[in-house]
Design an enzyme around this catalytic site. Structure first.
Site, PDB file in Angstrom:
ATOM      1  N   SER A 132       0.816  -1.214   0.000  1.00 25.64           N
ATOM      2  CA  SER A 132       0.000   0.000   0.000  1.00 25.64           C
ATOM      3  C   SER A 132       0.845   1.258   0.000  1.00 25.64           C
ATOM      4  O   SER A 132       0.330   2.352  -0.215  1.00 25.64           O
ATOM      5  CB  SER A 132      -0.916   0.022   1.224  1.00 25.64           C
ATOM      6  OG  SER A 132      -0.143   0.031   2.423  1.00 25.64           O
ATOM      7  N   HIS A 153      -2.933  -3.465  -5.566  1.00 22.24           N
ATOM      8  CA  HIS A 153      -3.272  -3.016  -4.216  1.00 22.24           C
ATOM      9  C   HIS A 153      -4.777  -3.056  -4.004  1.00 22.24           C
ATOM     10  O   HIS A 153      -5.525  -2.248  -4.562  1.00 22.24           O
ATOM     11  CB  HIS A 153      -2.744  -1.593  -3.985  1.00 22.24           C
ATOM     12  CG  HIS A 153      -3.123  -1.027  -2.655  1.00 22.24           C
ATOM     13  ND1 HIS A 153      -3.474   0.293  -2.470  1.00 22.24           N
ATOM     14  CD2 HIS A 153      -3.234  -1.609  -1.434  1.00 22.24           C
ATOM     15  CE1 HIS A 153      -3.766   0.502  -1.207  1.00 22.24           C
ATOM     16  NE2 HIS A 153      -3.636  -0.635  -0.552  1.00 22.24           N
ATOM     17  N   GLU A 165      -5.950  -0.879  -7.064  1.00 18.84           N
ATOM     18  CA  GLU A 165      -4.974  -0.099  -7.821  1.00 18.84           C
ATOM     19  C   GLU A 165      -4.006  -1.048  -8.522  1.00 18.84           C
ATOM     20  O   GLU A 165      -3.448  -1.952  -7.889  1.00 18.84           O
ATOM     21  CB  GLU A 165      -4.210   0.842  -6.894  1.00 18.84           C
ATOM     22  CG  GLU A 165      -5.072   1.948  -6.320  1.00 18.84           C
ATOM     23  CD  GLU A 165      -4.328   2.809  -5.324  1.00 18.84           C
ATOM     24  OE1 GLU A 165      -4.438   4.049  -5.423  1.00 18.84           O
ATOM     25  OE2 GLU A 165      -3.650   2.255  -4.437  1.00 18.84           O
ATOM     26  N   ASN A 203      -3.769   6.090  -1.004  1.00 20.16           N
ATOM     27  CA  ASN A 203      -3.044   6.385   0.228  1.00 20.16           C
ATOM     28  C   ASN A 203      -2.313   7.717   0.159  1.00 20.16           C
ATOM     29  O   ASN A 203      -2.077   8.353   1.186  1.00 20.16           O
ATOM     30  CB  ASN A 203      -2.068   5.256   0.553  1.00 20.16           C
ATOM     31  CG  ASN A 203      -2.753   4.120   1.287  1.00 20.16           C
ATOM     32  OD1 ASN A 203      -3.687   4.338   2.048  1.00 20.16           O
ATOM     33  ND2 ASN A 203      -2.318   2.909   1.044  1.00 20.16           N
TER      34      ASN A 203
END
Length: 414
Positions: A132, A153, A165, A203
């Protein structure tokens, strides 16, 4: 085996493909579940004795419950029973065409695992990291064949969070992103291709959400529950930042935050907080430990109500309300809400000596607005003008009286 060149990427968009998942924690078992549901043969491995077998049982129990409730076809749950295999050894993944790692968020650990996998799988097998926060390029840097390594991800809980992702590394094969995108779609998830930067998209974007919330809490501007309530009920987020911390777990969130901060060369806006570091050290991680920013029962449900930031108070009919003039349309909206709350609205250019003074600062604080308008700071309450249609957010001056604070709450609550 790992020193050979790849001859082409596998077609992962078909049932029966063998998919390996390494790591049987919450994330790994979620990935294994959706892959098995999608028709893939899944081999789930974990270095902890019995962890993969336990995860398999938990996944099958979850699928059986979903089938009983009519959420998924019963045949899908029954088929997963045959397709989901607990792999005792890494060698059991030798004929997989895709292996996804979902282990601890540690660069050395992920690099070591991929080196082990390269000695086991074929040169055509795609290796995907569920990192991540780490650079995919860096994870792949220790591999003999970095061109077959990419990022995939997922978000927790994987069966419910339908986004993933897809991240090609600097040396990933040109078609690798397309291959992982097709696989993600077959799972029923929405793939988003992201650049290989620390934190990728989600993130990286959350650096403006959770760290800023921690700064607000650290400066004692508002408590955890109040911040969550504002961002959830007024701003429209599905979860507040502290609710999200508890869902993810600080053992995941805080190290990821530190990693992103360091990888962006200590950029101030990504700076982690001592609040989460202390809680991580104390084992107060969130739902998984039964206590985080909130408390949870054995089933992971919150057992404490929100902080009393929205408790009902009674308006004092003797206190009229004056709203500061504004060139923006917010004044009329607030006036309507004040009238609906049953208060007497003053319409003069200046307030009477008894009036509660509501100001609508944009990019300013309550004290600065008070000084600019030459108002008695004891009677001033600022209202966030951008979100008056749902939960109102108010700001006090350092000397706002309790009576004026309570009057504002009483007339603005719904």
């Amino acid at each position: 085996m790992g020193s050979e060149s790849t001859t082409g990427l596998p077609d992962l968009d078909r049932p029966g493909v063998k998919v390996g998942v390494v790591g049987a924690g919450l994330m790994g078992r979620g990935i294994a579940q959706v892959a098995a549901q999608a028709g893939y043969v899944v081999r789930l491995h974990d270095t902890r004795a019995g962890a993969a077998s336990q995860a398999r049982q938990d996944i099958l129990a979850s699928l059986a419950t979903l089938a009983t409730r009519g959420k998924i076809p019963r045949k899908q749950a029954e088929g997963a029973d045959a397709r989901l295999i607990a792999a005792d050894a890494l060698q059991d993944l030798h004929d997989c065409e895709l292996v996804i790692e979902a282990i601890v968020e540690s660069l050395p650990a992920k690099q070591a695992l991929f080196r082990e996998l390269e000695a086991v799988v074929t040169p055509q097998c795609v290796l995907a990291t569920n990192t991540s926060s780490l650079l995919v390029t860096e994870v792949a840097s220790g591999c003999a064949l970095p061109e077959r390594v990419g990022g995939l991800h997922f978000f927790s809980p994987v069966p419910r969070m339908k986004l993933a992702e897809v991240i090609p590394g600097l040396r990933s094969a040109p078609g690798l992103a397309d291959t992982l995108t097709a696989f993600t779609r077959r799972l029923g998830h929405t793939p988003v291709v992201a650049r290989d930067t620390p934190g990728f998209i989600a993130n990286h974007a959350s650096r403006g959400y959770q760290p800023e919330a921690l700064r607000i809490a650290g400066e004692q501007i508002c408590d955890f529950a109040g911040i969550d309530a504002i961002l959830r009920d007024a701003c429209g987020f599905r979860m507040g930042p502290f609710e999200l911390f508890d869902l993810t777990g600080l053992d995941v969130s805080h190290p990821a935050g530190e990693s992103i901060y360091r990888q962006w060369f200590d950029e101030a806006r990504h700076q982690p907080s001592i609040i989460t570091r202390q809680r991580l050290a104390g084992g107060v991680l969130g739902r998984k430990t039964g206590q985080g920013f909130y408390r949870y029962d054995a089933d992971g449900k919150r057992v404490e109500a929100e902080d009393d930031c929205g408790a009902a108070v009674v308006a004092d009919p003797r206190i009229p309300v004056w709203i500061a003039p504004s060139e923006l349309p917010f004044r009329a909206m607030l006036a309507a809400r004040v009238a609906a709350g049953g208060a007497t609205l003053e319409t003069a250019d200046t307030p009477s000596d008894a009036a509660l003074c509501l100001v609508l600062p944009v990019g300013d604080d309550a004290t600065a607005a008070c000084v600019r308008l030459d108002l008695d700071a004891r009677r001033v309450v600022a209202v966030d003008p951008l979100f008056t249609h749902t939960r109102c957010t108010i700001m006090l001056t350092p000397v706002t009286s309790a009576a004026m604070r309570d009057q504002a709450r009483a007339i603005l609550q719904e």
